[in-house]
Design a protein around this motif. Structure first.
Motif, short mmCIF file in Angstrom:
data_model
loop_
_atom_site.label_atom_id
_atom_site.label_comp_id
_atom_site.label_asym_id
_atom_site.label_seq_id
_atom_site.Cartn_x
_atom_site.Cartn_y
_atom_site.Cartn_z
N VAL A 105 0.75 -1.19 -0.12
CA VAL A 105 -0.04 -0.01 -0.08
C VAL A 105 0.96 1.31 0.07
CG1 VAL A 105 -1.60 1.35 1.35
CG2 VAL A 105 -2.07 -1.05 0.99
N ILE A 106 1.89 1.22 0.81
CA ILE A 106 2.77 2.55 1.06
C ILE A 106 3.74 2.72 0.00
CG2 ILE A 106 2.35 2.49 3.49
CD1 ILE A 106 5.22 1.67 3.93
N MET A 107 4.32 1.92 -0.69
CA MET A 107 5.32 1.96 -1.80
C MET A 107 4.95 2.91 -2.87
SD MET A 107 6.48 -2.11 -2.52
CE MET A 107 7.72 -1.42 -3.97
N PRO A 108 3.92 3.09 -3.55
CA PRO A 108 3.63 4.10 -4.17
C PRO A 108 3.38 5.53 -3.56
CG PRO A 108 1.80 2.70 -4.33
CD PRO A 108 3.01 2.14 -3.56
N ASN A 109 2.74 5.31 -2.34
CA ASN A 109 2.46 6.65 -1.85
C ASN A 109 3.74 7.47 -1.15
OD1 ASN A 109 -0.35 6.69 -1.70
ND2 ASN A 109 -0.24 4.82 -0.54
N ILE A 110 4.90 6.54 -0.64
CA ILE A 110 6.02 7.09 -0.22
C ILE A 110 6.57 7.54 -1.42
CG2 ILE A 110 8.30 6.38 0.46
CD1 ILE A 110 7.22 4.39 2.37
N ALA A 111 6.70 6.98 -2.55
CA ALA A 111 7.54 7.68 -3.83
C ALA A 111 6.84 8.98 -4.40
CB ALA A 111 7.25 6.66 -5.15
N ARG A 112 5.46 9.04 -4.32
CA ARG A 112 4.93 10.46 -4.60
C ARG A 112 5.21 11.33 -3.45
NH1 ARG A 112 -0.80 9.85 -7.65
NH2 ARG A 112 -0.13 8.18 -9.24
N SER A 113 4.98 10.92 -2.32
CA SER A 113 5.00 12.10 -1.01
C SER A 113 6.46 12.59 -0.59
CB SER A 113 4.45 11.65 0.14
OG SER A 113 5.17 10.60 0.73
N PHE A 114 7.66 11.88 -1.09
CA PHE A 114 8.79 12.06 -1.16
C PHE A 114 9.09 13.20 -2.17
CE2 PHE A 114 13.47 11.68 -0.84
CZ PHE A 114 13.60 11.95 0.34
N THR A 115 8.79 12.56 -3.39
CA THR A 115 8.89 13.43 -4.84
C THR A 115 8.43 14.71 -4.56
OG1 THR A 115 8.89 11.47 -6.00
CG2 THR A 115 8.60 13.46 -7.11
N GLU A 116 7.30 14.85 -3.95
CA GLU A 116 6.68 16.14 -3.79
C GLU A 116 7.34 16.95 -2.48
OE1 GLU A 116 2.68 15.18 -2.27
OE2 GLU A 116 1.99 14.57 -4.39
N GLY A 117 8.15 16.36 -1.71
CA GLY A 117 8.92 17.17 -0.61
C GLY A 117 8.37 17.17 0.65
N ASN A 118 7.08 16.23 0.74
CA ASN A 118 6.25 16.19 1.82
C ASN A 118 6.78 15.44 2.88
OD1 ASN A 118 4.46 16.36 3.64
ND2 ASN A 118 2.56 16.63 2.07
N ILE A 119 7.79 15.57 3.74
CA ILE A 119 8.53 14.77 4.77
C ILE A 119 7.51 14.30 5.70
CG2 ILE A 119 10.57 14.24 6.15
CD1 ILE A 119 11.20 14.72 3.25
N SER A 120 6.70 15.30 6.18
CA SER A 120 5.73 14.66 7.15
C SER A 120 4.83 13.61 6.84
CB SER A 120 5.12 16.02 7.96
OG SER A 120 4.34 16.58 6.84
N LYS A 121 4.21 14.04 5.53
CA LYS A 121 3.48 12.97 5.21
C LYS A 121 4.08 11.50 4.79
CE LYS A 121 -0.03 12.68 1.46
NZ LYS A 121 -0.56 13.32 0.08
N THR A 122 5.30 11.58 4.55
CA THR A 122 6.10 10.41 4.31
C THR A 122 6.05 9.57 5.46
OG1 THR A 122 7.32 11.37 2.55
CG2 THR A 122 8.00 9.43 3.51
N GLN A 123 6.47 10.31 6.69
CA GLN A 123 6.75 9.78 7.90
C GLN A 123 5.46 9.18 8.54
OE1 GLN A 123 9.79 9.52 10.05
NE2 GLN A 123 8.42 8.11 10.66
N PHE A 124 4.19 9.80 8.14
CA PHE A 124 2.90 9.40 8.57
C PHE A 124 2.75 7.98 7.95
CE2 PHE A 124 -1.57 8.96 7.28
CZ PHE A 124 -2.10 9.01 8.54
N TYR A 125 2.77 7.79 6.63
CA TYR A 125 2.79 6.54 5.96
C TYR A 125 3.51 5.47 6.78
CZ TYR A 125 0.33 8.88 2.03
OH TYR A 125 -0.43 9.64 1.29
N ILE A 126 4.96 5.81 6.95
CA ILE A 126 6.00 4.79 7.65
C ILE A 126 5.45 4.47 8.92
CG2 ILE A 126 8.18 4.20 8.31
CD1 ILE A 126 9.02 6.48 5.93
N THR A 127 5.03 5.45 9.82
CA THR A 127 4.73 5.27 11.07
C THR A 127 3.43 4.20 11.21
OG1 THR A 127 5.84 7.21 11.68
CG2 THR A 127 4.03 6.36 13.51
N GLN A 128 2.40 4.67 10.39
CA GLN A 128 1.08 4.04 10.41
C GLN A 128 1.25 2.46 10.07
OE1 GLN A 128 -0.92 5.92 12.41
NE2 GLN A 128 -2.55 5.33 11.19
N SER A 129 2.08 2.23 9.14
CA SER A 129 2.36 0.92 8.53
C SER A 129 2.99 0.00 9.59
CB SER A 129 3.34 1.08 7.17
OG SER A 129 4.45 1.39 7.54
N VAL A 130 4.14 0.64 10.29
CA VAL A 130 4.84 -0.26 11.27
C VAL A 130 3.96 -0.48 12.48
CG1 VAL A 130 6.07 1.78 12.26
CG2 VAL A 130 7.09 -0.69 12.28
#
Length: 422
Positions: free
Chosen positions: A274-299
Protein backbone atom coordinates in the motif's frame (compact mmCIF):
# COMPACT_ATOMS: atom_id res chain seq x y z
CA UNK A 1 -5.94 8.90 7.63
CA UNK A 2 -9.17 6.86 7.70
CA UNK A 3 -8.80 6.11 4.00
CA UNK A 4 -5.20 4.94 4.50
CA UNK A 5 -6.14 2.72 7.44
CA UNK A 6 -8.95 1.25 5.37
CA UNK A 7 -6.44 0.46 2.62
CA UNK A 8 -4.17 -1.18 5.20
CA UNK A 9 -7.06 -3.27 6.54
CA UNK A 10 -8.05 -4.40 3.05
CA UNK A 11 -4.46 -5.22 2.11
CA UNK A 12 -3.80 -7.11 5.34
CA UNK A 13 -7.09 -9.02 5.04
CA UNK A 14 -6.26 -10.08 1.53
CA UNK A 15 -2.67 -10.94 2.44
CA UNK A 16 -3.85 -13.07 5.37
CA UNK A 17 -6.31 -14.83 3.07
CA UNK A 18 -3.68 -15.43 0.40
CA UNK A 19 -1.07 -16.65 2.88
CA UNK A 20 -3.77 -18.83 4.42
CA UNK A 21 -4.43 -20.26 0.98
CA UNK A 22 -0.71 -20.85 0.50
CA UNK A 23 -0.51 -22.64 3.86
CA UNK A 24 -3.58 -24.73 2.97
CA UNK A 25 -1.96 -25.73 -0.31
CA UNK A 26 1.28 -26.55 1.55
CA UNK A 27 -0.61 -28.73 4.01
CA UNK A 28 -2.47 -30.43 1.18
CA UNK A 29 0.72 -31.19 -0.73
CA UNK A 30 2.78 -32.15 2.34
CA UNK A 31 0.19 -34.69 3.47
CA UNK A 32 -0.29 -36.28 0.05
CA UNK A 33 3.39 -36.39 -0.89
CA UNK A 34 5.04 -37.34 2.40
CA UNK A 35 8.28 -35.95 3.77
CA UNK A 36 10.66 -37.31 1.11
CA UNK A 37 8.64 -36.35 -2.00
CA UNK A 38 7.64 -32.99 -0.53
CA UNK A 39 11.29 -32.30 0.24
CA UNK A 40 12.24 -33.23 -3.33
CA UNK A 41 9.58 -30.88 -4.66
CA UNK A 42 10.77 -28.05 -2.39
CA UNK A 43 14.40 -28.63 -3.39
CA UNK A 44 13.65 -28.53 -7.13
CA UNK A 45 11.40 -25.50 -6.77
CA UNK A 46 14.12 -23.62 -4.89
CA UNK A 47 16.60 -24.32 -7.71
CA UNK A 48 14.10 -23.03 -10.27
CA UNK A 49 13.43 -20.00 -8.06
CA UNK A 50 17.13 -19.14 -7.98
CA UNK A 51 17.26 -19.51 -11.79
CA UNK A 52 14.30 -17.12 -11.96
CA UNK A 53 15.98 -14.45 -9.83
CA UNK A 54 17.96 -12.76 -12.66
CA UNK A 55 14.68 -12.46 -14.58
CA UNK A 56 12.57 -10.86 -11.85
CA UNK A 57 15.19 -9.20 -9.65
CA UNK A 58 14.40 -5.53 -9.09
CA UNK A 59 11.64 -5.26 -11.67
CA UNK A 60 8.65 -4.85 -9.32
CA UNK A 61 10.40 -2.15 -7.27
CA UNK A 62 11.49 -0.25 -10.39
CA UNK A 63 8.03 -0.52 -11.94
CA UNK A 64 6.19 0.62 -8.80
CA UNK A 65 8.42 3.68 -8.40
CA UNK A 66 8.54 4.69 -12.06
CA UNK A 67 4.88 4.02 -12.87
CA UNK A 68 3.74 5.90 -9.74
CA UNK A 69 5.91 8.88 -10.73
CA UNK A 70 5.01 8.78 -14.44
CA UNK A 71 1.31 8.62 -13.62
CA UNK A 72 1.64 11.52 -11.14
CA UNK A 73 3.56 13.58 -13.72
CA UNK A 74 1.22 12.47 -16.57
CA UNK A 75 4.12 11.11 -18.66
CA UNK A 76 1.97 8.55 -20.48
CA UNK A 77 4.52 7.79 -23.21
CA UNK A 78 7.18 6.81 -20.68
CA UNK A 79 4.64 4.80 -18.72
CA UNK A 80 3.72 2.79 -21.79
CA UNK A 81 7.38 2.44 -22.74
CA UNK A 82 8.58 1.02 -19.42
CA UNK A 83 5.92 -1.70 -19.46
CA UNK A 84 6.85 -2.72 -23.02
CA UNK A 85 10.54 -2.62 -22.14
CA UNK A 86 9.93 -4.87 -19.13
CA UNK A 87 8.35 -7.60 -21.25
CA UNK A 88 11.31 -7.55 -23.64
CA UNK A 89 13.73 -7.71 -20.72
CA UNK A 90 11.97 -10.75 -19.22
CA UNK A 91 11.99 -12.64 -22.54
CA UNK A 92 15.72 -11.99 -23.07
CA UNK A 93 16.90 -12.84 -19.54
CA UNK A 94 14.57 -15.87 -19.31
CA UNK A 95 16.22 -17.33 -22.39
CA UNK A 96 19.64 -16.95 -20.75
CA UNK A 97 18.49 -18.50 -17.46
CA UNK A 98 16.87 -21.47 -19.20
CA UNK A 99 20.10 -22.00 -21.12
CA UNK A 100 22.09 -22.16 -17.87
CA UNK A 101 19.63 -24.62 -16.33
CA UNK A 102 19.88 -26.77 -19.46
CA UNK A 103 23.69 -26.74 -19.28
CA UNK A 104 23.63 -27.70 -15.60
CA UNK A 105 21.44 -30.68 -16.47
CA UNK A 106 23.66 -31.62 -19.40
CA UNK A 107 26.78 -31.59 -17.21
CA UNK A 108 25.00 -33.77 -14.64
CA UNK A 109 25.07 -31.37 -11.70
CA UNK A 110 21.94 -32.86 -10.12
CA UNK A 111 20.64 -36.26 -9.06
CA UNK A 112 18.52 -38.21 -11.53
CA UNK A 113 15.32 -37.75 -9.52
CA UNK A 114 15.69 -33.95 -9.62
CA UNK A 115 16.34 -33.56 -13.37
CA UNK A 116 12.76 -34.23 -14.68
CA UNK A 117 11.43 -31.65 -12.23
CA UNK A 118 13.95 -29.05 -13.40
CA UNK A 119 13.18 -29.65 -17.08
CA UNK A 120 9.47 -28.97 -16.70
CA UNK A 121 10.18 -26.29 -14.09
CA UNK A 122 11.84 -24.09 -16.74
CA UNK A 123 8.32 -23.01 -17.73
CA UNK A 124 8.13 -21.19 -14.40
CA UNK A 125 11.02 -18.88 -15.27
CA UNK A 126 9.36 -16.66 -17.93
CA UNK A 127 5.90 -17.12 -16.38
CA UNK A 128 7.01 -15.64 -13.06
CA UNK A 129 8.83 -12.88 -14.91
CA UNK A 130 5.61 -11.83 -16.63
CA UNK A 131 3.73 -12.08 -13.32
CA UNK A 132 6.24 -9.79 -11.64
CA UNK A 133 5.74 -7.17 -14.36
CA UNK A 134 1.99 -7.38 -14.00
CA UNK A 135 2.06 -7.26 -10.19
CA UNK A 136 4.52 -4.34 -10.13
CA UNK A 137 2.57 -2.50 -12.81
CA UNK A 138 -0.77 -2.90 -11.04
CA UNK A 139 0.76 -1.78 -7.74
CA UNK A 140 2.26 1.25 -9.45
CA UNK A 141 -1.24 2.13 -10.65
CA UNK A 142 -2.28 1.82 -6.97
CA UNK A 143 -4.17 -1.47 -7.15
CA UNK A 144 -2.23 -3.20 -4.33
CA UNK A 145 -4.72 -6.01 -3.70
CA UNK A 146 -5.10 -6.84 -7.37
CA UNK A 147 -1.32 -6.84 -7.73
CA UNK A 148 -0.98 -9.45 -4.99
CA UNK A 149 -3.81 -11.61 -6.24
CA UNK A 150 -1.98 -13.06 -9.25
CA UNK A 151 0.98 -14.75 -7.58
CA UNK A 152 -0.06 -15.00 -3.94
CA UNK A 153 -3.63 -16.25 -4.43
CA UNK A 154 -4.21 -17.44 -7.98
CA UNK A 155 -1.17 -19.71 -8.31
CA UNK A 156 -1.73 -21.71 -5.08
CA UNK A 157 -5.46 -21.93 -5.81
CA UNK A 158 -4.91 -23.26 -9.33
CA UNK A 159 -2.19 -25.62 -8.09
CA UNK A 160 -4.62 -27.15 -5.61
CA UNK A 161 -7.27 -27.53 -8.32
CA UNK A 162 -4.96 -29.08 -10.94
CA UNK A 163 -3.17 -31.46 -8.56
CA UNK A 164 -6.46 -32.30 -6.82
CA UNK A 165 -8.04 -33.30 -10.13
CA UNK A 166 -5.04 -35.52 -10.86
CA UNK A 167 -5.17 -37.11 -7.40
CA UNK A 168 -8.88 -37.86 -7.68
CA UNK A 169 -8.40 -39.29 -11.17
CA UNK A 170 -5.31 -41.46 -10.53
CA UNK A 171 -5.17 -41.93 -6.75
CA UNK A 172 -1.65 -40.65 -6.13
CA UNK A 173 0.51 -37.53 -6.32
CA UNK A 174 4.26 -37.12 -6.84
CA UNK A 175 6.77 -34.28 -6.78
CA UNK A 176 6.84 -34.31 -10.61
CA UNK A 177 3.06 -34.03 -10.95
CA UNK A 178 3.01 -31.24 -8.39
CA UNK A 179 5.61 -29.17 -10.21
CA UNK A 180 3.72 -29.71 -13.48
CA UNK A 181 0.61 -28.33 -11.73
CA UNK A 182 2.62 -25.35 -10.46
CA UNK A 183 3.95 -24.63 -13.96
CA UNK A 184 0.47 -24.72 -15.46
CA UNK A 185 -0.83 -22.44 -12.69
CA UNK A 186 1.97 -19.90 -13.19
CA UNK A 187 1.48 -19.88 -16.97
CA UNK A 188 -2.28 -19.40 -16.75
CA UNK A 189 -1.90 -16.70 -14.06
CA UNK A 190 0.53 -14.76 -16.26
CA UNK A 191 -1.97 -14.80 -19.14
CA UNK A 192 -4.72 -13.48 -16.85
CA UNK A 193 -2.31 -10.86 -15.45
CA UNK A 194 -1.43 -9.67 -18.95
CA UNK A 195 -5.03 -8.77 -19.71
CA UNK A 196 -5.59 -7.21 -16.28
CA UNK A 197 -2.59 -4.88 -16.63
CA UNK A 198 -3.56 -4.04 -20.21
CA UNK A 199 -7.06 -3.15 -19.02
CA UNK A 200 -5.82 -0.90 -16.19
CA UNK A 201 -3.45 1.19 -18.32
CA UNK A 202 -5.42 1.10 -21.57
CA UNK A 203 -6.86 4.58 -21.00
CA UNK A 204 -3.43 6.19 -20.75
CA UNK A 205 -1.61 4.07 -23.32
CA UNK A 206 -4.13 4.83 -26.05
CA UNK A 207 -3.36 8.56 -26.06
CA UNK A 208 0.43 8.40 -26.32
CA UNK A 209 3.12 6.57 -28.25
CA UNK A 210 5.66 4.65 -26.19
CA UNK A 211 8.80 6.54 -25.21
CA UNK A 212 11.82 4.49 -24.20
CA UNK A 213 14.67 5.33 -21.84
CA UNK A 214 16.62 2.09 -22.18
CA UNK A 215 19.80 3.36 -20.57
CA UNK A 216 18.16 5.04 -17.58
CA UNK A 217 15.87 2.10 -16.78
CA UNK A 218 18.69 -0.40 -17.14
CA UNK A 219 20.98 1.62 -14.86
CA UNK A 220 18.20 2.08 -12.28
CA UNK A 221 17.39 -1.63 -12.41
CA UNK A 222 20.95 -2.66 -11.46
CA UNK A 223 20.86 -1.76 -7.72
CA UNK A 224 17.25 -2.94 -7.39
CA UNK A 225 18.16 -6.18 -9.16
CA UNK A 226 21.19 -6.87 -7.02
CA UNK A 227 19.15 -6.16 -3.87
CA UNK A 228 16.41 -8.53 -4.93
CA UNK A 229 18.95 -11.21 -5.85
CA UNK A 230 20.63 -10.98 -2.46
CA UNK A 231 17.36 -10.89 -0.51
CA UNK A 232 15.96 -13.94 -2.29
CA UNK A 233 19.22 -15.87 -2.23
CA UNK A 234 19.24 -15.31 1.54
CA UNK A 235 16.02 -17.37 1.68
CA UNK A 236 16.39 -19.81 -1.22
CA UNK A 237 19.99 -20.78 -0.47
CA UNK A 238 18.97 -22.57 2.72
CA UNK A 239 16.79 -25.32 1.13
CA UNK A 240 19.27 -25.75 -1.72
CA UNK A 241 22.20 -26.29 0.66
CA UNK A 242 20.06 -28.54 2.84
CA UNK A 243 19.24 -30.71 -0.17
CA UNK A 244 22.89 -30.81 -1.22
CA UNK A 245 24.57 -31.15 2.22
CA UNK A 246 21.89 -32.95 4.23
CA UNK A 247 18.79 -34.68 2.80
CA UNK A 248 15.37 -33.97 1.26
CA UNK A 249 13.53 -34.54 4.54
CA UNK A 250 15.41 -31.57 6.07
CA UNK A 251 14.20 -29.45 3.17
CA UNK A 252 10.62 -30.53 3.91
CA UNK A 253 10.89 -29.56 7.60
CA UNK A 254 12.45 -26.22 6.70
CA UNK A 255 9.74 -25.46 4.10
CA UNK A 256 6.98 -26.27 6.60
CA UNK A 257 8.58 -23.97 9.18
CA UNK A 258 8.88 -21.16 6.60
CA UNK A 259 5.18 -21.47 5.77
CA UNK A 260 4.28 -21.16 9.44
CA UNK A 261 6.45 -18.12 10.19
CA UNK A 262 5.30 -16.37 7.00
CA UNK A 263 2.14 -15.58 8.98
CA UNK A 264 4.20 -13.27 11.23
CA UNK A 265 5.31 -10.94 8.45
CA UNK A 266 2.12 -11.11 6.39
CA UNK A 267 0.92 -7.73 7.71
CA UNK A 268 4.25 -6.05 6.90
CA UNK A 269 4.19 -7.20 3.27
CA UNK A 270 0.55 -6.14 2.99
CA UNK A 271 1.13 -2.58 4.21
CA UNK A 272 4.29 -2.34 2.10
CA UNK A 273 2.22 -2.92 -1.02
CA UNK A 274 0.00 0.00 0.00
CA UNK A 275 2.66 2.53 1.01
CA UNK A 276 5.23 1.94 -1.77
CA UNK A 277 3.62 4.23 -4.39
CA UNK A 278 2.47 6.66 -1.68
CA UNK A 279 6.00 7.06 -0.29
CA UNK A 280 7.39 7.56 -3.80
CA UNK A 281 4.86 10.32 -4.48
CA UNK A 282 5.01 12.15 -1.14
CA UNK A 283 8.82 12.12 -1.06
CA UNK A 284 8.94 13.37 -4.67
CA UNK A 285 6.61 16.22 -3.61
CA UNK A 286 8.98 17.04 -0.72
CA UNK A 287 6.30 16.32 1.89
CA UNK A 288 8.46 14.67 4.60
CA UNK A 289 5.80 14.75 7.33
CA UNK A 290 3.35 12.93 5.08
CA UNK A 291 6.02 10.36 4.22
CA UNK A 292 6.72 9.77 7.93
CA UNK A 293 3.00 9.41 8.57
CA UNK A 294 2.76 6.57 6.02
CA UNK A 295 5.78 4.81 7.55
CA UNK A 296 4.63 5.19 11.15
CA UNK A 297 1.11 3.97 10.47
CA UNK A 298 2.38 0.96 8.54
CA UNK A 299 4.85 -0.27 11.19
CA UNK A 300 2.34 0.19 14.02
CA UNK A 301 -0.41 -1.72 12.24
CA UNK A 302 1.89 -4.53 11.08
CA UNK A 303 3.30 -4.91 14.62
CA UNK A 304 -0.15 -5.05 16.21
CA UNK A 305 -1.14 -7.85 13.83
CA UNK A 306 2.15 -9.76 14.01
CA UNK A 307 2.82 -10.03 17.76
CA UNK A 308 -0.24 -12.22 18.55
CA UNK A 309 0.73 -14.55 15.69
CA UNK A 310 4.26 -14.80 17.12
CA UNK A 311 2.89 -15.72 20.57
CA UNK A 312 0.57 -18.32 19.05
CA UNK A 313 3.40 -20.00 17.10
CA UNK A 314 5.83 -20.04 20.05
CA UNK A 315 3.43 -21.52 22.60
CA UNK A 316 1.19 -23.67 20.41
CA UNK A 317 3.30 -24.29 17.30
CA UNK A 318 3.97 -27.91 18.26
CA UNK A 319 0.26 -28.67 18.51
CA UNK A 320 -0.55 -26.76 15.34
CA UNK A 321 2.00 -28.71 13.27
CA UNK A 322 0.75 -32.01 14.64
CA UNK A 323 -2.88 -31.15 13.89
CA UNK A 324 -2.33 -29.53 10.50
CA UNK A 325 0.68 -31.23 8.87
CA UNK A 326 0.83 -34.46 10.87
CA UNK A 327 3.22 -36.03 13.36
CA UNK A 328 5.87 -36.77 10.71
CA UNK A 329 6.53 -32.99 10.40
CA UNK A 330 6.84 -32.31 14.14
CA UNK A 331 10.59 -31.74 13.75
CA UNK A 332 9.73 -28.40 12.10
CA UNK A 333 8.67 -26.88 15.45
CA UNK A 334 12.16 -25.91 16.75
CA UNK A 335 12.81 -24.31 13.35
CA UNK A 336 9.67 -22.21 13.76
CA UNK A 337 10.94 -20.84 17.09
CA UNK A 338 14.27 -19.79 15.55
CA UNK A 339 12.80 -18.35 12.34
CA UNK A 340 10.19 -16.43 14.35
CA UNK A 341 12.95 -14.46 16.08
CA UNK A 342 14.23 -13.16 12.74
CA UNK A 343 10.73 -12.41 11.45
CA UNK A 344 9.67 -10.35 14.46
CA UNK A 345 12.80 -8.19 14.06
CA UNK A 346 11.82 -7.82 10.41
CA UNK A 347 8.37 -6.52 11.41
CA UNK A 348 9.52 -4.20 14.22
CA UNK A 349 12.13 -2.53 12.00
CA UNK A 350 9.31 -1.60 9.62
CA UNK A 351 9.48 -0.83 5.91
CA UNK A 352 13.15 0.20 5.87
CA UNK A 353 13.94 -1.35 2.49
CA UNK A 354 10.83 0.19 0.92
CA UNK A 355 11.73 3.66 2.23
CA UNK A 356 15.29 3.47 0.90
CA UNK A 357 14.16 2.19 -2.50
CA UNK A 358 11.31 4.66 -2.93
CA UNK A 359 13.41 7.68 -1.88
CA UNK A 360 16.33 7.03 -4.22
CA UNK A 361 18.73 5.52 -1.67
CA UNK A 362 18.78 2.02 -3.11
CA UNK A 363 22.59 1.86 -3.01
CA UNK A 364 22.52 2.07 0.78
CA UNK A 365 19.96 -0.74 0.93
CA UNK A 366 22.21 -2.74 -1.37
CA UNK A 367 25.19 -2.41 0.96
CA UNK A 368 23.11 -3.60 3.93
CA UNK A 369 21.89 -6.59 1.95
CA UNK A 370 25.39 -7.46 0.81
CA UNK A 371 26.61 -7.55 4.41
CA UNK A 372 23.67 -9.74 5.46
CA UNK A 373 24.32 -12.16 2.57
CA UNK A 374 27.96 -12.59 3.57
CA UNK A 375 26.93 -13.22 7.19
CA UNK A 376 24.20 -15.65 6.10
CA UNK A 377 26.40 -17.67 3.73
CA UNK A 378 29.23 -17.99 6.25
CA UNK A 379 26.77 -19.10 8.94
CA UNK A 380 25.14 -21.67 6.62
CA UNK A 381 28.40 -23.32 5.60
CA UNK A 382 29.46 -23.47 9.25
CA UNK A 383 26.14 -24.66 10.72
CA UNK A 384 24.30 -26.78 8.12
CA UNK A 385 26.88 -29.62 7.91
CA UNK A 386 26.69 -30.08 11.70
CA UNK A 387 23.14 -29.04 12.58
CA UNK A 388 21.15 -29.54 9.36
CA UNK A 389 17.81 -27.69 9.20
CA UNK A 390 18.42 -26.13 12.64
CA UNK A 391 21.64 -24.55 11.35
CA UNK A 392 19.81 -23.24 8.28
CA UNK A 393 17.14 -21.61 10.45
CA UNK A 394 19.72 -19.95 12.70
CA UNK A 395 21.61 -18.63 9.66
CA UNK A 396 18.49 -17.18 8.03
CA UNK A 397 17.41 -15.43 11.25
CA UNK A 398 20.86 -13.94 11.79
CA UNK A 399 21.00 -12.66 8.20
CA UNK A 400 17.50 -11.18 8.41
CA UNK A 401 18.29 -9.39 11.67
CA UNK A 402 21.55 -7.90 10.35
CA UNK A 403 19.82 -6.74 7.17
CA UNK A 404 16.92 -4.98 8.93
CA UNK A 405 18.95 -3.26 11.63
CA UNK A 406 21.48 -1.88 9.13
CA UNK A 407 18.74 -0.59 6.82
CA UNK A 408 16.75 1.05 9.64
CA UNK A 409 19.91 2.92 10.64
CA UNK A 410 20.47 3.98 7.01
CA UNK A 411 16.90 5.27 6.68
CA UNK A 412 17.35 7.63 9.63
CA UNK A 413 20.86 8.70 8.62
CA UNK A 414 19.95 9.48 4.98
CA UNK A 415 16.39 10.78 5.22
CA UNK A 416 15.77 11.66 8.87
CA UNK A 417 12.79 9.28 8.82
CA UNK A 418 12.10 6.57 11.39
CA UNK A 419 11.14 3.20 9.92
CA UNK A 420 11.12 1.19 13.18
CA UNK A 421 8.34 0.89 15.75
CA UNK A 422 8.19 3.74 18.27
Amino acid sequence: MEKLNFQFIKAISFQVASVGLSVVSGVFFAKLLGVQQYGLYGYALSIVSVATLPVVAGLPTLLVRQIANYQFEKKWGLLKGIINWSYGYVILVSSISITFVSLSIYFDWFDDDVIPLLIIGCIIIPSRGFLIIQSGGLNGFRYPILSQMLEKALIPLLSIVFSGIYYVSYGYLSAYILIVSYCGSALLSSVIGFFLLKLKHKRNSSISSAIYMFKDWSINLIPFGIMSLIANINMELAPILLGALDDYSSVAYFKVALQAVSLISVSLYAVNSVIMPNIARSFTEGNISKTQFYITQSVRISSIVSVPVLILLIFFGNTIIDMVFGEEYIRAYPLIIILSAGQIVNVLMGSAAVVLNMTGHENSALRSLAVSLVVNVIAMFLLIPNYGAMGAAISVSIGLTVWNVLMAISVYRLTGLYSFIR
